[in-house]
Design a protein around this motif. Structure first.
Motif, PDB file in Angstrom:
ATOM      1  N   ILE A  10       0.840  -1.228   0.224  1.00  0.00           N
ATOM      2  CA  ILE A  10      -0.100  -0.182  -0.088  1.00  0.00           C
ATOM      3  C   ILE A  10       0.957   1.325   0.015  1.00  0.00           C
ATOM      4  CG2 ILE A  10      -1.539   1.531   1.288  1.00  0.00           C
ATOM      5  CD1 ILE A  10      -2.948  -0.863   0.046  1.00  0.00           C
ATOM      6  N   PHE A  11       2.023   1.220   0.692  1.00  0.00           N
ATOM      7  CA  PHE A  11       2.916   2.403   0.723  1.00  0.00           C
ATOM      8  C   PHE A  11       3.422   2.585  -0.493  1.00  0.00           C
ATOM      9  CE2 PHE A  11       7.159   4.216   1.743  1.00  0.00           C
ATOM     10  CZ  PHE A  11       6.606   5.455   2.347  1.00  0.00           C
ATOM     11  N   ILE A  12       3.889   1.496  -1.141  1.00  0.00           N
ATOM     12  CA  ILE A  12       4.696   1.801  -2.292  1.00  0.00           C
ATOM     13  C   ILE A  12       3.693   2.020  -3.551  1.00  0.00           C
ATOM     14  CG2 ILE A  12       5.653   0.168  -4.019  1.00  0.00           C
ATOM     15  CD1 ILE A  12       6.831  -1.504  -2.050  1.00  0.00           C
ATOM     16  N   TYR A  13       2.527   1.787  -3.320  1.00  0.00           N
ATOM     17  CA  TYR A  13       1.584   2.230  -4.357  1.00  0.00           C
ATOM     18  C   TYR A  13       1.268   3.778  -4.197  1.00  0.00           C
ATOM     19  CZ  TYR A  13      -2.724   2.970  -6.708  1.00  0.00           C
ATOM     20  OH  TYR A  13      -3.789   3.781  -7.574  1.00  0.00           O
ATOM     21  N   ALA A  17       1.642   6.446  -6.936  1.00  0.00           N
ATOM     22  CA  ALA A  17       0.583   7.244  -7.442  1.00  0.00           C
ATOM     23  C   ALA A  17       0.991   8.937  -7.570  1.00  0.00           C
ATOM     24  CB  ALA A  17      -0.545   7.061  -6.414  1.00  0.00           C
ATOM     25  N   PHE A  18       1.818   9.223  -6.812  1.00  0.00           N
ATOM     26  CA  PHE A  18       2.221  10.517  -6.742  1.00  0.00           C
ATOM     27  C   PHE A  18       3.161  10.983  -7.168  1.00  0.00           C
ATOM     28  CE2 PHE A  18      -0.480  10.453  -2.876  1.00  0.00           C
ATOM     29  CZ  PHE A  18      -1.373  11.203  -3.060  1.00  0.00           C
ATOM     30  N   SER A  19       4.243  10.012  -7.615  1.00  0.00           N
ATOM     31  CA  SER A  19       5.442  10.602  -8.212  1.00  0.00           C
ATOM     32  C   SER A  19       5.611   9.811  -9.875  1.00  0.00           C
ATOM     33  CB  SER A  19       6.611   9.684  -7.273  1.00  0.00           C
ATOM     34  OG  SER A  19       6.685   8.608  -7.259  1.00  0.00           O
ATOM     35  N   LEU A  23      -0.149   5.612 -16.606  1.00  0.00           N
ATOM     36  CA  LEU A  23       0.470   4.436 -17.473  1.00  0.00           C
ATOM     37  C   LEU A  23       1.385   3.475 -16.597  1.00  0.00           C
ATOM     38  CD1 LEU A  23      -0.376   3.279 -20.219  1.00  0.00           C
ATOM     39  CD2 LEU A  23       1.713   4.440 -21.093  1.00  0.00           C
ATOM     40  N   ILE A  24       2.600   4.023 -16.038  1.00  0.00           N
ATOM     41  CA  ILE A  24       3.633   3.038 -15.630  1.00  0.00           C
ATOM     42  C   ILE A  24       3.023   2.543 -14.390  1.00  0.00           C
ATOM     43  CG2 ILE A  24       5.918   3.193 -14.642  1.00  0.00           C
ATOM     44  CD1 ILE A  24       5.801   3.998 -17.560  1.00  0.00           C
TER      45      ILE A  24
END
Length: 101
Positions: A10-13, A17-19, A23-24
């Motif tokens: 969840i933290f990685i997502y 999501a912000f950086s 598409l990536i």
């Protein structure tokens, strides 16, 4: 341990999501799902190929049986979903990442 793994994903997502372009993010998480799907399928093949009484014993249901049953269902449902959404998956990997959303 599963809680820590879930929290880390969840933290990685959230970080992605912000950086990272959308598409990536979709490509990375779809590849993660496909690789987990493939590892589950391989694990199920190894469990079912053993000729031991690992899956079901005469007197009781073993928890490996439930792992095998629901893992098999997940693999089949994953194959069906990949077939249904094959055009979307192919488009996702054929898009140019420079022109991402």
């Amino acid at each position: 341990m599963e809680v820590f793994l879930f929290a880390a994903l969840i933290f990685i997502y959230i970080l992605m999501a912000f950086s990272v372009p959308d598409l990536i993010v979709r490509r990375v998480w779809l590849l993660g799902f496909v690789s987990a799907f493939a590892l589950t399928a391989i694990s199920i093949l190894f469990i079912s190929s053993e000729k031991q009484t690992v899956l079901v014993q005469e007197s009781e249901m073993n928890w490996y049986y439930f792992l095998y049953l629901f893992g098999s269902m997940a693999v089949i449902l994953g194959l069906i979903n990949l077939w249904i959404y094959r055009k979307g998956v192919l488009e996702l990997f054929q898009k140019d990442s420079n022109n991402a959303d």
